[in-house]
Write a protein that holds these residues in place. Structure first.
Motif, PDB file in Angstrom:
ATOM      1  N   PRO A 188     -31.223 100.499  46.025  1.00  0.00           N
ATOM      2  CA  PRO A 188     -31.174 101.936  46.280  1.00  0.00           C
ATOM      3  C   PRO A 188     -31.751 102.264  47.656  1.00  0.00           C
ATOM      4  O   PRO A 188     -32.672 101.604  48.121  1.00  0.00           O
ATOM      5  CB  PRO A 188     -32.062 102.534  45.189  1.00  0.00           C
ATOM      6  CG  PRO A 188     -32.219 101.481  44.157  1.00  0.00           C
ATOM      7  CD  PRO A 188     -32.030 100.160  44.849  1.00  0.00           C
ATOM      8  N   ALA A 189     -31.182 103.279  48.306  1.00  0.00           N
ATOM      9  CA  ALA A 189     -31.677 103.711  49.609  1.00  0.00           C
ATOM     10  C   ALA A 189     -33.107 104.222  49.464  1.00  0.00           C
ATOM     11  O   ALA A 189     -33.458 104.816  48.449  1.00  0.00           O
ATOM     12  CB  ALA A 189     -30.776 104.802  50.167  1.00  0.00           C
ATOM     13  N   GLU A 190     -33.938 103.969  50.496  1.00  0.00           N
ATOM     14  CA  GLU A 190     -35.302 104.486  50.482  1.00  0.00           C
ATOM     15  C   GLU A 190     -35.361 105.780  51.290  1.00  0.00           C
ATOM     16  O   GLU A 190     -34.525 106.032  52.138  1.00  0.00           O
ATOM     17  CB  GLU A 190     -36.253 103.462  51.100  1.00  0.00           C
ATOM     18  CG  GLU A 190     -36.626 102.375  50.103  1.00  0.00           C
ATOM     19  CD  GLU A 190     -37.458 101.286  50.767  1.00  0.00           C
ATOM     20  OE1 GLU A 190     -38.437 101.635  51.451  1.00  0.00           O
ATOM     21  OE2 GLU A 190     -37.131 100.108  50.596  1.00  0.00           O
ATOM     22  N   GLY A 191     -36.376 106.586  51.022  1.00  0.00           N
ATOM     23  CA  GLY A 191     -36.603 107.795  51.813  1.00  0.00           C
ATOM     24  C   GLY A 191     -35.565 108.859  51.527  1.00  0.00           C
ATOM     25  O   GLY A 191     -34.869 108.810  50.523  1.00  0.00           O
ATOM     26  N   ARG A 192     -35.493 109.823  52.424  1.00  0.00           N
ATOM     27  CA  ARG A 192     -34.684 111.016  52.161  1.00  0.00           C
ATOM     28  C   ARG A 192     -33.373 111.033  52.910  1.00  0.00           C
ATOM     29  O   ARG A 192     -32.619 111.990  52.806  1.00  0.00           O
ATOM     30  CB  ARG A 192     -35.463 112.271  52.567  1.00  0.00           C
ATOM     31  CG  ARG A 192     -36.740 112.409  51.803  1.00  0.00           C
ATOM     32  CD  ARG A 192     -37.347 113.738  52.132  1.00  0.00           C
ATOM     33  NE  ARG A 192     -38.645 113.881  51.504  1.00  0.00           N
ATOM     34  CZ  ARG A 192     -39.388 114.956  51.579  1.00  0.00           C
ATOM     35  NH1 ARG A 192     -38.950 115.992  52.266  1.00  0.00           N
ATOM     36  NH2 ARG A 192     -40.556 115.018  50.982  1.00  0.00           N
ATOM     37  N   SER A 193     -33.113 110.029  53.724  1.00  0.00           N
ATOM     38  CA  SER A 193     -31.888 110.074  54.529  1.00  0.00           C
ATOM     39  C   SER A 193     -30.665 110.153  53.624  1.00  0.00           C
ATOM     40  O   SER A 193     -29.642 110.708  54.021  1.00  0.00           O
ATOM     41  CB  SER A 193     -31.786 108.836  55.415  1.00  0.00           C
ATOM     42  OG  SER A 193     -31.441 107.704  54.636  1.00  0.00           O
ATOM     43  N   GLY A 194     -30.782 109.579  52.396  1.00  0.00           N
ATOM     44  CA  GLY A 194     -29.655 109.617  51.480  1.00  0.00           C
ATOM     45  C   GLY A 194     -28.561 108.645  51.870  1.00  0.00           C
ATOM     46  O   GLY A 194     -27.591 108.472  51.151  1.00  0.00           O
ATOM     47  N   ARG A 195     -28.730 107.985  53.011  1.00  0.00           N
ATOM     48  CA  ARG A 195     -27.721 107.024  53.444  1.00  0.00           C
ATOM     49  C   ARG A 195     -27.870 105.737  52.637  1.00  0.00           C
ATOM     50  O   ARG A 195     -28.983 105.265  52.439  1.00  0.00           O
ATOM     51  CB  ARG A 195     -27.926 106.708  54.932  1.00  0.00           C
ATOM     52  CG  ARG A 195     -26.652 106.828  55.762  1.00  0.00           C
ATOM     53  CD  ARG A 195     -26.961 106.697  57.255  1.00  0.00           C
ATOM     54  NE  ARG A 195     -27.492 107.931  57.828  1.00  0.00           N
ATOM     55  CZ  ARG A 195     -28.492 107.967  58.720  1.00  0.00           C
ATOM     56  NH1 ARG A 195     -29.074 106.864  59.113  1.00  0.00           N
ATOM     57  NH2 ARG A 195     -28.908 109.116  59.201  1.00  0.00           N
ATOM     58  N   ALA A 196     -26.767 105.204  52.167  1.00  0.00           N
ATOM     59  CA  ALA A 196     -26.829 103.967  51.390  1.00  0.00           C
ATOM     60  C   ALA A 196     -27.273 102.818  52.289  1.00  0.00           C
ATOM     61  O   ALA A 196     -26.852 102.718  53.441  1.00  0.00           O
ATOM     62  CB  ALA A 196     -25.462 103.666  50.793  1.00  0.00           C
ATOM     63  N   ALA A 197     -28.180 101.968  51.757  1.00  0.00           N
ATOM     64  CA  ALA A 197     -28.585 100.771  52.495  1.00  0.00           C
ATOM     65  C   ALA A 197     -27.394  99.811  52.547  1.00  0.00           C
ATOM     66  O   ALA A 197     -26.524  99.865  51.678  1.00  0.00           O
ATOM     67  CB  ALA A 197     -29.761 100.110  51.785  1.00  0.00           C
ATOM     68  N   PRO A 198     -27.338  98.918  53.571  1.00  0.00           N
ATOM     69  CA  PRO A 198     -26.278  97.903  53.539  1.00  0.00           C
ATOM     70  C   PRO A 198     -26.509  96.989  52.331  1.00  0.00           C
ATOM     71  O   PRO A 198     -27.648  96.829  51.895  1.00  0.00           O
ATOM     72  CB  PRO A 198     -26.470  97.152  54.855  1.00  0.00           C
ATOM     73  CG  PRO A 198     -27.882  97.403  55.253  1.00  0.00           C
ATOM     74  CD  PRO A 198     -28.246  98.752  54.706  1.00  0.00           C
ATOM     75  N   PRO A 199     -25.437  96.400  51.779  1.00  0.00           N
ATOM     76  CA  PRO A 199     -25.631  95.554  50.601  1.00  0.00           C
ATOM     77  C   PRO A 199     -26.504  94.344  50.932  1.00  0.00           C
ATOM     78  O   PRO A 199     -26.385  93.768  52.010  1.00  0.00           O
ATOM     79  CB  PRO A 199     -24.209  95.099  50.253  1.00  0.00           C
ATOM     80  CG  PRO A 199     -23.290  95.977  51.013  1.00  0.00           C
ATOM     81  CD  PRO A 199     -24.045  96.485  52.205  1.00  0.00           C
ATOM     82  N   ALA A 200     -27.396  93.967  50.012  1.00  0.00           N
ATOM     83  CA  ALA A 200     -28.204  92.751  50.187  1.00  0.00           C
ATOM     84  C   ALA A 200     -27.332  91.517  49.962  1.00  0.00           C
ATOM     85  O   ALA A 200     -27.559  90.467  50.560  1.00  0.00           O
ATOM     86  CB  ALA A 200     -29.383  92.758  49.217  1.00  0.00           C
ATOM     87  N   VAL A 201     -26.328  91.656  49.090  1.00  0.00           N
ATOM     88  CA  VAL A 201     -25.303  90.622  48.911  1.00  0.00           C
ATOM     89  C   VAL A 201     -23.960  91.317  49.078  1.00  0.00           C
ATOM     90  O   VAL A 201     -23.680  92.302  48.407  1.00  0.00           O
ATOM     91  CB  VAL A 201     -25.383  89.955  47.524  1.00  0.00           C
ATOM     92  CG1 VAL A 201     -24.235  88.970  47.333  1.00  0.00           C
ATOM     93  CG2 VAL A 201     -26.726  89.257  47.334  1.00  0.00           C
TER      94      VAL A 201
END
Ligand code: ADP
Ligand code: ADP
Length: 222
Positions: free
Chosen positions: A14-27
């Motif tokens: 899950p994305a951290e913080g408030r940006s709401g932007r999805a993190a890049p996939p770890a896999v």
């Protein structure tokens, strides 16, 4: 098909913080297979997604996409403790306030194996990992290498259909790491155990595994 088959899996935290932007996939779209009796090394630098991929195979991380199958059966609905995989981590994660034997016997208790058979199996396993007769020792009295041997015996106890080893030797000093890598390689071959070894150590991968795949930034590269 026989053994493990991983197809096009994507795992994203899950994305951290408030940006709401999805993190890049770890896999990010990994596919590979491990045949029965085969030992596969998953090699790559720290942070490239090796642990995440292994945890996804174990059912410890949800898949955004893709499938994990054993002998052609989709494991999506099978929880971790029913997958029949033995897990072992870098720090062993032993029960610190229990004896060596109690640690090794853990999975056998869960299986409700009768006491006499449990004790015989624990004795066999301790001999197998080079700790014969050490069942009554306190975990706190063991060296780092001894603890990893106990962790290995514990993961082998329920006769898993595959071992998932996440940097099992990385916390040890170099001399011990090299010796235990040789022993682990011999043990896996003698017992015909299917395994995935996650490591950042080229030499360890070459010693222990039949085949190596490389990972970089969430993708398998070779
Ligand atoms: P490796 O095992 O190759 O060191 P990891 O699978 O531990 O790599 O991590 C892959 C990426 O996912 C890294 O960027 C890491 O910071 C991130 N990551 C790992 N675990 C979590 C988590 N629980 N929550 C958020 N991000 C994570
Ligand atoms: P390891 O490589 O042995 O997993 P880490 O320090 O990378 O050790 O991770 C320790 C724990 O923290 C793991 O449970 C991992 O999933 C989690 N973790 C790793 N990176 C992150 C991250 N960026 N955010 C949240 N949790 C993380």
């Amino acid at each position: 098909s026989n053994g493990l088959s991983v197809r096009d899996i994507v795992v994203r935290y899950p994305a951290e913080g408030r940006s709401g932007r999805a993190a890049p996939p770890a896999v990010d779209g990994a596919s590979f297979a491990v045949g029965r009796g085969e030992v596969l090394a998953l090699l790559g630098p720290s942070g490239c997604g090796k642990s995440t991929l292994l945890r996804a195979v174990a059912g410890l991380e949800p898949l955004e996409r893709g499938t994990v199958e054993w002998d052609g059966e989709d494991l999506a609905a099978v929880p971790t403790h029913r997958r029949g995989f033995g897990l072992m981590f870098q720090d062993g994660q032993l029960f610190a306030h229990r004896s060596v034997a109690e640690n090794v016997a853990y999975g056998l208790r869960v299986q409700r194996l009768p006491r006499d058979r449990r004790e015989a199996r624990v004795a066999d396993l301790l001999a197998l990992v080079g700790l014969p007769g050490m069942g009554s020792r306190a975990v706190t009295s063991l060296s780092g290498g001894e603890r990893q041997r106990v962790a290995l015996a514990r993961s082998l106890a329920p006769e898993p259909r595959m071992l998932l080893l996440d940097e099992p030797l990385s916390a040890l000093d170099r001399e011990l790491r090299v010796r235990l890598a040789d022993e682990l390689a011999a043990l896996l071959r003698e017992t015909g155990t299917t395994a995935i070894l996650v490591t950042h150590d080229e030499e360890e991968a070459a010693t222990i595994a039949d085949r190596t795949i490389r990972m970089r930034e969430g993708r398998l590269v070779a």
